[in-house]
Design a protein around this motif. Structure first.
Motif, PDB file in Angstrom:
ATOM      1  N   LYS A 180      26.368  35.319  48.515  1.00 34.81           N
ATOM      2  CA  LYS A 180      27.368  35.970  49.361  1.00 34.81           C
ATOM      3  C   LYS A 180      28.746  35.393  49.059  1.00 34.81           C
ATOM      4  O   LYS A 180      28.931  34.178  49.075  1.00 34.81           O
ATOM      5  N   VAL A 181      29.695  36.297  48.792  1.00 38.67           N
ATOM      6  CA  VAL A 181      31.073  35.896  48.536  1.00 38.67           C
ATOM      7  C   VAL A 181      31.965  36.491  49.614  1.00 38.67           C
ATOM      8  O   VAL A 181      31.924  37.691  49.876  1.00 38.67           O
ATOM      9  N   VAL A 182      32.776  35.626  50.242  1.00 39.58           N
ATOM     10  CA  VAL A 182      33.701  36.070  51.286  1.00 39.58           C
ATOM     11  C   VAL A 182      35.125  35.816  50.797  1.00 39.58           C
ATOM     12  O   VAL A 182      35.520  34.662  50.601  1.00 39.58           O
ATOM     13  N   LEU A 183      35.880  36.879  50.593  1.00 40.72           N
ATOM     14  CA  LEU A 183      37.254  36.778  50.117  1.00 40.72           C
ATOM     15  C   LEU A 183      38.228  37.000  51.275  1.00 40.72           C
ATOM     16  O   LEU A 183      37.834  37.467  52.349  1.00 40.72           O
ATOM     17  N   PRO A 184      39.519  36.674  51.083  1.00 38.23           N
ATOM     18  CA  PRO A 184      40.481  36.758  52.188  1.00 38.23           C
ATOM     19  C   PRO A 184      40.624  38.163  52.758  1.00 38.23           C
ATOM     20  O   PRO A 184      40.365  39.166  52.083  1.00 38.23           O
ATOM     21  N   ASN A 185      41.075  38.193  53.992  1.00 34.87           N
ATOM     22  CA  ASN A 185      41.393  39.449  54.670  1.00 34.87           C
ATOM     23  C   ASN A 185      42.798  39.879  54.259  1.00 34.87           C
ATOM     24  O   ASN A 185      43.759  39.117  54.404  1.00 34.87           O
ATOM     25  N   LYS A 186      42.923  41.118  53.757  1.00 34.19           N
ATOM     26  CA  LYS A 186      44.221  41.565  53.247  1.00 34.19           C
ATOM     27  C   LYS A 186      45.270  41.667  54.356  1.00 34.19           C
ATOM     28  O   LYS A 186      46.463  41.454  54.124  1.00 34.19           O
ATOM     29  N   ASP A 187      44.846  41.957  55.582  1.00 33.89           N
ATOM     30  CA  ASP A 187      45.796  42.010  56.699  1.00 33.89           C
ATOM     31  C   ASP A 187      46.406  40.630  56.955  1.00 33.89           C
ATOM     32  O   ASP A 187      47.580  40.522  57.315  1.00 33.89           O
ATOM     33  N   LEU A 188      45.595  39.588  56.771  1.00 37.23           N
ATOM     34  CA  LEU A 188      46.118  38.233  56.938  1.00 37.23           C
ATOM     35  C   LEU A 188      47.129  37.908  55.839  1.00 37.23           C
ATOM     36  O   LEU A 188      48.164  37.277  56.102  1.00 37.23           O
ATOM     37  N   ASN A 231      35.557  39.621  37.444  1.00 36.61           N
ATOM     38  CA  ASN A 231      35.523  40.678  38.461  1.00 36.61           C
ATOM     39  C   ASN A 231      35.912  40.150  39.837  1.00 36.61           C
ATOM     40  O   ASN A 231      36.716  40.770  40.554  1.00 36.61           O
ATOM     41  N   ILE A 232      35.342  39.001  40.237  1.00 34.40           N
ATOM     42  CA  ILE A 232      35.687  38.406  41.535  1.00 34.40           C
ATOM     43  C   ILE A 232      37.155  37.990  41.547  1.00 34.40           C
ATOM     44  O   ILE A 232      37.874  38.198  42.535  1.00 34.40           O
ATOM     45  N   TYR A 233      37.608  37.437  40.443  1.00 29.91           N
ATOM     46  CA  TYR A 233      39.008  37.011  40.354  1.00 29.91           C
ATOM     47  C   TYR A 233      39.954  38.200  40.486  1.00 29.91           C
ATOM     48  O   TYR A 233      40.957  38.140  41.213  1.00 29.91           O
ATOM     49  N   ASN A 234      39.650  39.305  39.820  1.00 32.22           N
ATOM     50  CA  ASN A 234      40.491  40.497  39.925  1.00 32.22           C
ATOM     51  C   ASN A 234      40.494  41.058  41.344  1.00 32.22           C
ATOM     52  O   ASN A 234      41.528  41.532  41.838  1.00 32.22           O
ATOM     53  N   GLU A 235      39.344  40.980  41.993  1.00 31.78           N
ATOM     54  CA  GLU A 235      39.268  41.422  43.386  1.00 31.78           C
ATOM     55  C   GLU A 235      40.147  40.534  44.271  1.00 31.78           C
ATOM     56  O   GLU A 235      40.844  41.016  45.166  1.00 31.78           O
ATOM     57  N   PHE A 236      40.107  39.251  44.014  1.00 27.52           N
ATOM     58  CA  PHE A 236      40.948  38.295  44.740  1.00 27.52           C
ATOM     59  C   PHE A 236      42.428  38.606  44.520  1.00 27.52           C
ATOM     60  O   PHE A 236      43.221  38.643  45.477  1.00 27.52           O
ATOM     61  N   LEU A 237      42.826  38.859  43.283  1.00 29.64           N
ATOM     62  CA  LEU A 237      44.217  39.184  42.982  1.00 29.64           C
ATOM     63  C   LEU A 237      44.661  40.459  43.691  1.00 29.64           C
ATOM     64  O   LEU A 237      45.800  40.552  44.155  1.00 29.64           O
ATOM     65  N   ASN A 238      43.778  41.427  43.764  1.00 26.93           N
ATOM     66  CA  ASN A 238      44.101  42.668  44.456  1.00 26.93           C
ATOM     67  C   ASN A 238      44.417  42.407  45.929  1.00 26.93           C
ATOM     68  O   ASN A 238      45.348  43.001  46.504  1.00 26.93           O
ATOM     69  N   ILE A 239      43.659  41.516  46.539  1.00 30.45           N
ATOM     70  CA  ILE A 239      43.897  41.167  47.943  1.00 30.45           C
ATOM     71  C   ILE A 239      45.243  40.455  48.104  1.00 30.45           C
ATOM     72  O   ILE A 239      45.935  40.624  49.116  1.00 30.45           O
ATOM     73  N   LEU A 240      45.638  39.681  47.082  1.00 31.93           N
ATOM     74  CA  LEU A 240      46.896  38.932  47.138  1.00 31.93           C
ATOM     75  C   LEU A 240      48.128  39.778  46.817  1.00 31.93           C
ATOM     76  O   LEU A 240      49.256  39.263  46.846  1.00 31.93           O
ATOM     77  N   GLU A 241      47.947  41.041  46.546  1.00 28.63           N
ATOM     78  CA  GLU A 241      49.036  41.925  46.134  1.00 28.63           C
ATOM     79  C   GLU A 241      50.285  41.802  47.020  1.00 28.63           C
ATOM     80  O   GLU A 241      51.412  41.750  46.499  1.00 28.63           O
TER      81      GLU A 241
END
Length: 286
Positions: A54-62, A108-118
């Motif tokens: 299970k991977v939990v990445l940041p909340n984009k609203d935060l 893939n996980i890293y790119n997903e993380f970057l997308n959240i950090l947009e």
């Protein structure tokens, strides 16, 4: 002209009221923090890997909230999720069999993380890849580590500033620092845990330290200072002034060479990051 940024590792501490924060309730901690400092390390997103798979990445609203809480010239250094930097899952019992992390250095996980950090993409000072101590069961050698990271790096779609913090003292070699320099990766030098002093590391490898550098001041004994402080981080419990004076001399030397610096200070270094930061500034007459 070189850029000097100094701040703390995380920021939401009730015991900083009166030092950094007002006494009343209902304020935005990060907004108030950014009135005093020009950078902060986000370490809360590091804790992202949980069994089973299970991977939990940041909340984009935060992330959006953080964007609106700080001025445009404020920069974050951000610890990359440990779902990307752990070779194996954590074991509560050291005798348990190691289970490989399927997401280690996952593009893939890293790119997903970057997308959240947009929302804060223009305020990313560095994305820190913090690797734990890599014993032979987890990583056979420095060469294997460099090869695996090179494979990850060659497949990046977006190139934000990247830094590597390694916690193997034996990995701190000319080969390692040449590797970082060749890939334009920021060296992240840790003061604390079982790593040699950043003064010693700097003296050995200064010829490779020619661009941005991050110094993370943590101190050698986390459990002891937590016991002493009882979680109240508003005073100096362990005075490291002599050590700080030596480290500050390095900062001053690097700034004369047009090298950009990020200094991330943890409460665990002396007991109160804001007070330690002020001591550094006073020592540097900054």
């Amino acid at each position: 002209m070189s850029e000097f940024r100094i701040g703390s590792c995380s920021w939401k501490y009730e015991s900083w009221k009166g030092l950094v924060y007002p006494g009343e309730e209902g304020f935005n901690y990060l907004e108030e923090y950014s009135k005093h400092f020009n950078t902060v390390e986000i370490d809360q997103w590091f804790w992202s890997l949980f069994q089973p798979s299970k991977v939990v990445l940041p909340n984009k609203d935060l992330v959006k909230e953080y964007k609106t809480s700080v001025p445009e010239n404020f920069l974050f250094t951000i610890k990359v999720p440990n779902s990307i930097t752990l070779t194996h899952y954590y074991n509560s019992n050291k005798n348990d069999q190691l289970i490989s992390n399927p997401y280690f250095l996952s593009n893939n996980i890293y790119n997903e993380f970057l997308n959240i950090l947009e929302p804060i993409k223009n305020q990313i000072g560095c994305l820190i890849f913090q690797f734990e101590y890599l014993n032979k069961q987890k990583m056979n050698s420095l060469v294997e580590f460099q090869n695996r990271f090179s494979d990850f790096y060659s497949n990046l779609n977006s190139h934000f500033p990247i830094g590597i913090e390694i916690r193997n003292p034996n990995y701190l070699t000319k080969n390692f620092f040449a590797f970082l320099k060749d890939l334009k990766i920021i060296p992240v030098l840790l003061e604390g845990y079982y790593m040699p002093s950043v003064i010693e590391t700097f003296d050995k490898f200064k010829e490779y330290l020619t661009s941005t550098i991050i110094f993370r001041l943590h101190g050698p004994d986390r459990k002891n200072i937590e016991h002493i402080s009882k979680g109240i981080w508003n005073q100096i419990y362990i005075d490291r002034e002599e050590e700080l004076n030596g480290i500050s001399k390095i900062f001053k030397e690097l700034l004369t060479k047009d090298i950009d610096l990020f200094i991330n200070v943890n409460n665990h270094f002396e007991g109160c990051a804001p007070m330690t930061i002020q001591k550094i500034k006073d020592s540097m007459k900054y």
